[in-house]
Design a protein around this motif. Structure first.
Motif, PDB file in Angstrom:
ATOM      1  N   ALA A  45       0.845  -1.193   0.000  1.00 36.01           N
ATOM      2  CA  ALA A  45       0.000   0.000   0.000  1.00 36.01           C
ATOM      3  C   ALA A  45       0.881   1.243   0.000  1.00 36.01           C
ATOM      4  N   GLY A  46       0.418   2.272  -0.663  1.00 38.00           N
ATOM      5  CA  GLY A  46       1.096   3.563  -0.616  1.00 38.00           C
ATOM      6  C   GLY A  46       2.295   3.710  -1.527  1.00 38.00           C
ATOM      7  N   CYS A  47       2.430   2.871  -2.527  1.00 35.21           N
ATOM      8  CA  CYS A  47       3.549   3.007  -3.469  1.00 35.21           C
ATOM      9  C   CYS A  47       3.268   4.191  -4.395  1.00 35.21           C
ATOM     10  N   CYS A  58       3.474  -0.487  -7.026  1.00 38.01           N
ATOM     11  CA  CYS A  58       3.683  -1.878  -6.612  1.00 38.01           C
ATOM     12  C   CYS A  58       2.436  -2.323  -5.858  1.00 38.01           C
ATOM     13  N   MET A  59       1.987  -3.568  -6.077  1.00 34.02           N
ATOM     14  CA  MET A  59       0.756  -4.064  -5.462  1.00 34.02           C
ATOM     15  C   MET A  59       0.967  -5.274  -4.561  1.00 34.02           C
ATOM     16  N   GLN A  60       1.939  -6.137  -4.918  1.00 37.18           N
ATOM     17  CA  GLN A  60       2.161  -7.344  -4.124  1.00 37.18           C
ATOM     18  C   GLN A  60       3.600  -7.813  -4.260  1.00 37.18           C
ATOM     19  N   VAL A  87       5.661  -6.406  -7.518  1.00 38.63           N
ATOM     20  CA  VAL A  87       5.040  -6.367  -8.841  1.00 38.63           C
ATOM     21  C   VAL A  87       3.832  -5.438  -8.836  1.00 38.63           C
ATOM     22  N   ALA A  88       3.568  -4.865 -10.013  1.00 38.54           N
ATOM     23  CA  ALA A  88       2.409  -3.997 -10.212  1.00 38.54           C
ATOM     24  C   ALA A  88       1.182  -4.856 -10.516  1.00 38.54           C
ATOM     25  N   ALA A  89       0.049  -4.210 -10.700  1.00 42.88           N
ATOM     26  CA  ALA A  89      -1.193  -4.933 -10.996  1.00 42.88           C
ATOM     27  C   ALA A  89      -1.099  -5.715 -12.300  1.00 42.88           C
ATOM     28  N   ASP A  90      -0.281  -5.226 -13.252  1.00 41.72           N
ATOM     29  CA  ASP A  90      -0.116  -5.941 -14.520  1.00 41.72           C
ATOM     30  C   ASP A  90       1.009  -6.982 -14.453  1.00 41.72           C
TER      31      ASP A  90
END
Length: 109
Positions: A45-47, A58-60, A87-90
């Protein structure tokens, strides 16, 4: 042995986002909190990362190098020597997770 990661460990993405670990482990503790494992969920959170003018946070975290000599509840544990990719959402890799604080002591039930 390197400091083991638990739910209180402090981790960040390379851009300063905060990593939170979600685990189903309730049996093996480090300093009073559950150890986290490679199969657990790690949300970011907060990237603030922006690609050009488009937000691309970044998401996960996906762990590519867990501890191979240590297990908790039938899965490999994680330590400050483990390697995780943010990694990002994509699913684009945006760098490695930064581990800034771990818990060195372990107890089991």
């Amino acid at each position: 042995m390197a400091g083991l990661l638990n739910t209180s460990s402090i981790m960040m993405c390379p851009h300063g986002g905060t990593v939170s670990a979600i685990t189903s482990n309730t049996q093996v503790m480090a300093a009073g909190d559950p150890l986290v494992r490679a199969s657990d969920t790690f949300m970011i959170a907060g990237c603030p990362f922006v690609l050009g003018i488009v937000p691309h946070p970044c998401m996960q975290v996906q762990w590519v190098q867990p501890d191979t000599m240590s297990q908790a509840v039938s899965d490999f544990t994680l330590s400050e020597q483990s390697v995780g990719l943010c990694v990002a959402a994509d699913m684009a890799v945006q760098g490695t997770v930064l581990i800034t604080f771990t818990q060195p002591s372990v107890s089991g039930m």
